[in-house]
Design a protein around this motif. Structure first.
Motif, PDB file in Angstrom:
ATOM      1  N   GLY A 137       1.517  -0.932  -0.425  1.00  0.00           N
ATOM      2  CA  GLY A 137       0.317  -0.257   0.061  1.00  0.00           C
ATOM      3  C   GLY A 137       0.760   0.950  -0.436  1.00  0.00           C
ATOM      4  O   GLY A 137       1.940   0.975  -0.103  1.00  0.00           O
ATOM      5  N   GLU A 138       0.404   2.445  -0.077  1.00  0.00           N
ATOM      6  CA  GLU A 138       1.189   3.177  -0.291  1.00  0.00           C
ATOM      7  C   GLU A 138       0.840   4.089   1.402  1.00  0.00           C
ATOM      8  O   GLU A 138       0.251   4.244   2.080  1.00  0.00           O
ATOM      9  CB  GLU A 138      -0.393   4.659  -0.891  1.00  0.00           C
ATOM     10  CG  GLU A 138       0.870   4.719  -2.659  1.00  0.00           C
ATOM     11  CD  GLU A 138       0.282   5.352  -3.204  1.00  0.00           C
ATOM     12  OE1 GLU A 138      -0.275   7.044  -3.174  1.00  0.00           O
ATOM     13  OE2 GLU A 138      -0.327   5.363  -4.374  1.00  0.00           O
ATOM     14  N   ALA A 142      -0.502   9.689   8.609  1.00  0.00           N
ATOM     15  CA  ALA A 142      -1.279   9.622   9.620  1.00  0.00           C
ATOM     16  C   ALA A 142      -1.545   8.367   9.862  1.00  0.00           C
ATOM     17  O   ALA A 142      -1.337   8.326  11.314  1.00  0.00           O
ATOM     18  CB  ALA A 142      -2.616  10.616   9.087  1.00  0.00           C
ATOM     19  N   LYS A 143      -1.681   7.208   9.427  1.00  0.00           N
ATOM     20  CA  LYS A 143      -2.112   5.603   9.939  1.00  0.00           C
ATOM     21  C   LYS A 143      -0.869   5.760  10.604  1.00  0.00           C
ATOM     22  O   LYS A 143      -1.019   5.036  11.218  1.00  0.00           O
ATOM     23  CB  LYS A 143      -2.672   5.079   8.780  1.00  0.00           C
ATOM     24  CG  LYS A 143      -3.037   3.876   8.026  1.00  0.00           C
ATOM     25  CD  LYS A 143      -4.682   3.689   7.192  1.00  0.00           C
ATOM     26  CE  LYS A 143      -4.351   1.861   7.723  1.00  0.00           C
ATOM     27  NZ  LYS A 143      -4.953   1.664   9.009  1.00  0.00           N
ATOM     28  N   ALA A 144       0.280   6.114   9.586  1.00  0.00           N
ATOM     29  CA  ALA A 144       1.966   4.969  10.535  1.00  0.00           C
ATOM     30  C   ALA A 144       1.441   5.364  11.960  1.00  0.00           C
ATOM     31  O   ALA A 144       1.961   4.828  13.002  1.00  0.00           O
ATOM     32  CB  ALA A 144       2.712   5.553   9.878  1.00  0.00           C
ATOM     33  N   ASN A 145       1.189   7.067  11.911  1.00  0.00           N
ATOM     34  CA  ASN A 145       1.882   6.965  13.503  1.00  0.00           C
ATOM     35  C   ASN A 145       0.302   6.531  14.787  1.00  0.00           C
ATOM     36  O   ASN A 145       0.310   6.851  15.124  1.00  0.00           O
ATOM     37  CB  ASN A 145       1.321   8.840  13.856  1.00  0.00           C
ATOM     38  CG  ASN A 145       2.910   9.227  12.749  1.00  0.00           C
ATOM     39  OD1 ASN A 145       3.648   8.988  12.821  1.00  0.00           O
ATOM     40  ND2 ASN A 145       2.089  10.356  11.650  1.00  0.00           N
ATOM     41  N   ALA A 146      -1.237   6.012  13.500  1.00  0.00           N
ATOM     42  CA  ALA A 146      -2.110   6.121  14.197  1.00  0.00           C
ATOM     43  C   ALA A 146      -1.865   4.516  14.700  1.00  0.00           C
ATOM     44  O   ALA A 146      -2.615   3.966  15.469  1.00  0.00           O
ATOM     45  CB  ALA A 146      -3.237   6.425  13.921  1.00  0.00           C
ATOM     46  N   VAL A 147      -0.993   3.783  14.188  1.00  0.00           N
ATOM     47  CA  VAL A 147      -0.929   2.218  14.493  1.00  0.00           C
ATOM     48  C   VAL A 147      -0.744   2.286  16.471  1.00  0.00           C
ATOM     49  O   VAL A 147      -0.193   2.556  16.618  1.00  0.00           O
ATOM     50  CB  VAL A 147      -0.239   1.343  13.970  1.00  0.00           C
ATOM     51  CG1 VAL A 147       0.835   0.096  14.020  1.00  0.00           C
ATOM     52  CG2 VAL A 147       0.172   1.755  12.555  1.00  0.00           C
ATOM     53  N   VAL A 148      -1.593   1.470  16.602  1.00  0.00           N
ATOM     54  CA  VAL A 148      -1.683   0.678  18.009  1.00  0.00           C
ATOM     55  C   VAL A 148      -0.704  -0.386  18.146  1.00  0.00           C
ATOM     56  O   VAL A 148      -0.842  -1.464  17.209  1.00  0.00           O
ATOM     57  CB  VAL A 148      -2.994   0.774  18.528  1.00  0.00           C
ATOM     58  CG1 VAL A 148      -2.890   0.126  20.373  1.00  0.00           C
ATOM     59  CG2 VAL A 148      -3.983   1.555  18.242  1.00  0.00           C
TER      60      VAL A 148
END
Length: 185
Positions: A137-138, A142-148
């Protein structure tokens, strides 16, 4: 692409041993109860996958080249990759459009035939997956920082093997698995 990462940090996992890794994965699977477990079809994955499947009393489809849960997409895949009359199979109910089982496709009979395997009665559905099957995936900051990142503590069973020394072979090999084009004479 991950929403959550489960992290196990234990000195026994420093070097790969089938016992330790299978113990951790099986305990996490028994605790978390995932529907699907995918393992890379690397040397380690080909060793680890069958051991985990046996301990979890489920099946394992090895060396998958295509995975699908969405039956409509799977039917489209069959239309392109096979000579099957997919529309007739849908009409007669041989392909159920509401089926949510993982369809795991792999080469069979020396690569002359593609077999699709499902595991309808046992969970988790397990597969080792060849490199390049899943598209990267690209990157999304923001999604990378939101990973729990969940630290998962597990008490390992006694390890029966001990790594004394790791010796890497000094050969220079060319990795053909990731190559787009291979020219051979």
């Amino acid at each position: 692409g991950a929403d959550k990462v489960i992290l196990v940090d234990d000195p026994a996992l420093k070097d790969y041993t089938t016992d330790a890794y299978a113990d951790v994965i099986c305990k996490a699977v028994m605790d978390k109860k995932p529907e699907i477990v995918l393992i890379g079809a690397t040397n380690i994955g080909r060793d680890l996958g069958p051991r985990c499947a046996a301990r979890l009393h489920t099946g394992l489809t090895a060396d998958c080249t295509h995975l699908d849960v969405d039956t409509a997409k799977y039917a489209d895949f069959l239309r392109e990759a096979s000579t099957l009359n997919v529309d007739q199979m849908v009409e007669t109910g041989r392909i159920k459009m509401d089926d949510r089982n993982l369809k795991m496709t792999r080469p069979a009979f020396g690569g002359h035939l593609m077999a699709t395997i499902i595991c309808p009665r046992f969970r988790p559905q397990m597969s080792t997956v060849r490199p390049g099957v899943l598209k990267k995936g690209e990157y999304n900051e923001a999604k990378a920082n939101a990973v729990v990142v969940e630290k998962y503590n597990v008490e390992l069973d006694p390890i029966k093997t001990q790594v004394v020394e790791i010796v890497k072979e000094a050969k220079q090999l060319v990795d053909l698995i990731g190559a787009d084009v291979v020219v051979s004479v």
